[in-house]
Design a protein around this motif. Sequence first.
Motif, short mmCIF file in Angstrom:
data_model
loop_
_atom_site.label_atom_id
_atom_site.label_comp_id
_atom_site.label_asym_id
_atom_site.label_seq_id
_atom_site.Cartn_x
_atom_site.Cartn_y
_atom_site.Cartn_z
N VAL A 49 -8.51 8.35 -4.04
CA VAL A 49 -7.84 7.35 -4.98
C VAL A 49 -8.13 5.90 -4.98
O VAL A 49 -8.26 5.47 -3.94
CB VAL A 49 -6.24 7.44 -4.67
N GLY A 50 -8.03 5.37 -6.17
CA GLY A 50 -8.07 4.04 -6.23
C GLY A 50 -7.17 3.02 -5.76
O GLY A 50 -6.13 3.74 -5.79
N GLN A 51 -7.33 1.83 -5.15
CA GLN A 51 -6.26 1.23 -4.47
C GLN A 51 -5.25 0.81 -5.47
O GLN A 51 -4.07 0.99 -5.26
CB GLN A 51 -6.79 0.11 -3.85
N ARG A 52 -5.76 0.30 -6.62
CA ARG A 52 -4.75 0.17 -7.73
C ARG A 52 -3.77 1.35 -8.40
O ARG A 52 -2.93 1.07 -8.62
CB ARG A 52 -5.33 -0.53 -9.15
N GLU A 53 -4.40 2.44 -8.44
CA GLU A 53 -3.86 3.63 -8.88
C GLU A 53 -2.60 3.81 -7.71
O GLU A 53 -1.49 4.42 -7.96
CB GLU A 53 -5.05 4.93 -8.75
N LEU A 54 -3.09 3.74 -6.40
CA LEU A 54 -1.88 4.05 -5.43
C LEU A 54 -0.63 2.99 -5.69
O LEU A 54 0.29 3.07 -5.67
CB LEU A 54 -2.59 3.63 -4.04
N TYR A 55 -1.04 1.75 -6.04
CA TYR A 55 0.11 0.80 -6.19
C TYR A 55 0.86 1.48 -7.35
O TYR A 55 2.40 1.44 -7.20
CB TYR A 55 -0.41 -0.35 -6.83
N ASP A 56 0.38 1.71 -8.54
CA ASP A 56 1.12 2.23 -9.70
C ASP A 56 1.71 3.71 -9.08
O ASP A 56 2.76 4.06 -9.88
CB ASP A 56 -0.06 2.57 -10.87
N LEU A 57 0.97 4.69 -8.45
CA LEU A 57 1.69 5.96 -8.07
C LEU A 57 3.11 5.77 -7.46
O LEU A 57 3.97 6.27 -7.49
CB LEU A 57 0.78 6.47 -7.34
N PHE A 58 3.02 4.71 -6.54
CA PHE A 58 4.04 4.51 -5.67
C PHE A 58 5.17 3.70 -6.24
O PHE A 58 6.27 3.60 -5.76
CB PHE A 58 3.63 4.38 -4.27
N GLY A 59 4.71 2.83 -6.94
CA GLY A 59 5.46 1.94 -7.81
C GLY A 59 6.41 0.92 -6.75
O GLY A 59 7.26 0.57 -6.71
N ILE A 60 5.42 0.42 -5.49
CA ILE A 60 5.95 -0.42 -4.46
C ILE A 60 5.04 -1.61 -4.52
O ILE A 60 3.91 -1.54 -5.08
CB ILE A 60 6.15 0.12 -3.28
N ASP A 61 5.63 -2.77 -3.99
CA ASP A 61 4.90 -4.00 -4.16
C ASP A 61 3.30 -3.74 -3.39
O ASP A 61 3.41 -2.81 -2.47
CB ASP A 61 5.39 -4.78 -3.07
N ARG A 62 2.60 -4.39 -3.95
CA ARG A 62 1.31 -4.43 -3.59
C ARG A 62 0.92 -4.69 -2.26
O ARG A 62 0.15 -4.11 -1.23
CB ARG A 62 0.21 -5.41 -4.45
N ALA A 63 1.74 -5.75 -1.55
CA ALA A 63 1.32 -6.15 -0.42
C ALA A 63 2.05 -5.13 0.61
O ALA A 63 1.32 -4.81 1.95
CB ALA A 63 2.52 -7.52 -0.17
N VAL A 64 2.87 -4.30 0.19
CA VAL A 64 3.51 -3.36 1.35
C VAL A 64 2.39 -2.19 1.29
O VAL A 64 2.23 -1.70 2.20
CB VAL A 64 4.93 -2.68 0.46
N VAL A 65 1.89 -1.68 0.09
CA VAL A 65 0.79 -0.78 0.08
C VAL A 65 -0.40 -1.11 0.86
O VAL A 65 -1.00 -0.53 1.62
CB VAL A 65 0.41 -0.30 -1.28
N THR A 66 -0.70 -2.33 0.69
CA THR A 66 -1.95 -2.89 1.37
C THR A 66 -1.64 -3.07 2.92
O THR A 66 -2.52 -2.70 3.83
CB THR A 66 -2.26 -4.48 0.94
N LYS A 67 -0.40 -3.35 3.40
CA LYS A 67 -0.05 -3.29 4.87
C LYS A 67 -0.28 -1.89 5.33
O LYS A 67 -0.89 -1.75 6.33
CB LYS A 67 1.24 -3.99 5.10
N SER A 68 0.27 -1.05 4.50
CA SER A 68 0.28 0.36 4.89
C SER A 68 -1.14 0.89 5.18
O SER A 68 -1.47 1.78 6.16
CB SER A 68 1.16 1.27 3.99
N LEU A 69 -2.07 0.58 4.17
CA LEU A 69 -3.41 1.15 4.23
C LEU A 69 -3.98 0.49 5.35
O LEU A 69 -4.74 1.15 5.99
CB LEU A 69 -4.22 0.68 2.88
N GLN A 70 -3.72 -0.69 5.64
CA GLN A 70 -4.24 -1.34 6.80
C GLN A 70 -4.04 -0.54 8.22
O GLN A 70 -4.81 -0.30 9.08
CB GLN A 70 -4.00 -2.78 7.01
#
Length: 108
Positions: A49-70
Motif C-alpha cells: 500500500v502507498g503511504q498516502r493511501e494508508l492515510y486516506d484508508l484509515f482517515g486519521i492524522d498523518r502524524a499518527v500513521v507515520t508514528k505507527s509505521l515507524q
Amino acid sequence: MKDDRKVQFCRYTARVHHGVHKLIGRRLTSSIGLRQARILMTLVERGEVGQRELYDLFGIDRAVVTKSLQLLEDAGYVVRERDGCDRRRYILRPTPAGIAAVPVIEAA
C-alpha cells in the motif's frame, strides 16, 4: 442515568483495549498497539500500500500513521521503500515477520 451508562461503557472499552494490547504484547516479540496491529493486518491483506493511501484508508492524522509505521518498522514487521516510478511516493510492504504476526494478533 444515561451518562452513567456512557461512563461505564467508556471504562469497559478502555479495559478491553488495555487487555488486548497486553495480550498482543505477550504473544509477539515486539509489542505493538491496536492501531499498529490494524495497520499491519491491512498491509498483509493488501500486500502493499502507498503511504498516502494508508492515510486516506484509515482517515486519521498523518502524524499518527507515520508514528505507527515507524513502530512497525522498528519491530521488523513492515518495510517502507520509495516507489521506483514516483520517487515522491513510499510503498509499504509487510515483512515475513509481519505476515507471521497476523495470526498471533487475530488469536488475541
